[in-house]
Scaffold this active site. Structure first.
Site, PDB file in Angstrom:
ATOM      1  N   ILE A 192     -15.023   8.254   5.607  1.00 44.75           N
ATOM      2  CA  ILE A 192     -15.995   9.296   5.911  1.00 44.75           C
ATOM      3  C   ILE A 192     -15.637  10.581   5.167  1.00 44.75           C
ATOM      4  CG2 ILE A 192     -16.985  10.722   7.758  1.00 44.75           C
ATOM      5  CD1 ILE A 192     -17.796   7.700   7.611  1.00 44.75           C
ATOM      6  N   ALA A 193     -14.356  10.834   5.011  1.00 47.88           N
ATOM      7  CA  ALA A 193     -13.913  12.071   4.362  1.00 47.88           C
ATOM      8  C   ALA A 193     -14.154  12.070   2.863  1.00 47.88           C
ATOM      9  CB  ALA A 193     -12.430  12.300   4.635  1.00 47.88           C
ATOM     10  N   ARG A 202      -1.841  -0.804  -8.574  1.00 46.43           N
ATOM     11  CA  ARG A 202      -3.202  -0.432  -8.187  1.00 46.43           C
ATOM     12  C   ARG A 202      -3.294   1.091  -8.274  1.00 46.43           C
ATOM     13  NH1 ARG A 202      -6.368   0.256  -2.938  1.00 46.43           N
ATOM     14  NH2 ARG A 202      -8.358  -0.790  -3.348  1.00 46.43           N
ATOM     15  N   ASP A 234       0.830  -1.204   0.000  1.00 42.83           N
ATOM     16  CA  ASP A 234       0.000   0.000   0.000  1.00 42.83           C
ATOM     17  C   ASP A 234       0.868   1.260   0.000  1.00 42.83           C
ATOM     18  OD1 ASP A 234      -2.648  -0.538  -0.277  1.00 42.83           O
ATOM     19  OD2 ASP A 234      -3.093  -0.640   1.852  1.00 42.83           O
ATOM     20  N   MET A 235       0.365   2.293  -0.646  1.00 39.86           N
ATOM     21  CA  MET A 235       1.042   3.588  -0.608  1.00 39.86           C
ATOM     22  C   MET A 235       0.423   4.426   0.496  1.00 39.86           C
ATOM     23  SD  MET A 235       3.626   4.992  -1.948  1.00 39.86           S
ATOM     24  CE  MET A 235       3.891   4.085  -3.462  1.00 39.86           C
TER      25      MET A 235
END
Length: 310
Positions: free
Chosen positions: A293-294, A187, A135-136
């Protein structure tokens, strides 16, 4: 610009300790919309349920910025356990790992602990024919993550390890170009961290345009691409692009988040596209929940309604 202001406001508020304490104490029921559970068995059950609809899983044990070597090694051991459990359940393991959670930036015996633990995890995944996506994270970690990705592809090959590029970062197109010699599995996401405008595009239209350019360039280069978005206009554009350029469906997949647009995931799978859901789980769910949520105002209303009921 409005999207950037909204995201910044939500992430700033969610970073306040009293807000975190309140949501942690009353918000787990709402978080379950986006998080599969708190243990590996819950996550594996979620994969099995999705596979009934022809949807694959990308498992992610939540956690980031682990502060000590002991905690980093403990986290890595949990990921190794997840790989064993998935294999034991008849699932080809596909997991996402944040290198900061397994010790990136901590030196042990002269080597970065994140790289050491990544080797352990990818080696185990390779045994099972599985895959690990690195993941980044936020922009200060991009250089080291890409450097470690290059090292790991050299050791394990691109069939067992990939990484992520975020289209809201100005640098991402140049980063993609620089990786082409690896024939990388990438990705592509828009990006969910709170980043300064000096490094990240503030305007949604620019982020979306950059997203398309990254996906199309990756496809034209003949590299595998994970189109990670719920944006239906982008999804339709990708469908047209692959038809126009004769790109086979086994060269890409659509990836979406657990708990979001299950109807669209099922529809794409029924059309013969490879679809994979990103399935987070674990007790450290709050940072991930905050970023979800953001992403859109409707998610804030979902939380507020839930907390008022609590």
């Amino acid at each position: 610009m409005i999207d950037q202001i909204y995201r910044k406001a939500v992430l700033t508020v969610s970073g306040q300790k009293f807000v975190e304490d309140l949501v942690r104490s009353r918000g787990w029921g709402m978080a379950q919309r986006f998080v599969a559970g708190e243990d590996a068995n819950s996550a594996i059950r979620a994969v099995q349920e999705l596979e009934k609809d022809g949807i694959l899983g990308n498992l992610d044990l939540l956690g980031e910025f682990v502060a000590s070597p002991e905690k980093a090694n403990e986290f890595a051991q949990k990921v190794l356990h997840l790989l064993d459990e998935a294999h034991g359940a008849g699932i080809t393991p596909y997991v996402s790992v944040k290198l900061s959670s397994v010790g990136q930036g901590q030196t042990v015996d002269g080597e970065d602990l994140g790289l050491t633990n990544a080797r352990r995890i990818i080696g185990k995944a390779k045994e099972y024919g599985g895959f690990v996506c690195l993941d980044m994270e936020d922009h200060p970690r991009v250089d080291v993550t890409l450097a470690q990705f290059r090292t790991l592809v050299g050791e394990f090959g691109n069939a067992h390890v990939g990484t992520v590029l975020q289209s809201y970062l100005y640098r991402s197109e140049a980063d993609r170009d620089s990786l082409d010699d690896l024939r990388p599995n990438l990705r592509i996401v828009k990006g969910a961290y709170l980043e300064p405008e000096t490094v990240a595009m503030p305007d949604k239209a620019d982020v979306d345009a950059g997203y398309r350019r990254l996906v199309y360039a990756q496809m034209k280069a003949g590299n595998y691409v994970n189109v990670a978005t719920h944006d239906e206009s982008i999804i339709e554009d990708v469908k047209h692009f692959v038809l126009a350029h004769g790109i086979e469906r086994d060269r890409f997949e659509f990836q979406m988040l657990y708990g979001i647009r299950r109807d669209l995931q099922k529809e794409l799978a029924s059309q013969g596209y490879r679809v994979r859901a990103y399935i987070p789980y674990g007790r450290d769910w709050y940072p991930y929940f905050s970023r979800r949520i953001a992403e859109r105002p409707a998610n804030v209303m979902f939380v507020l309604r839930g907390m008022l009921k609590g």
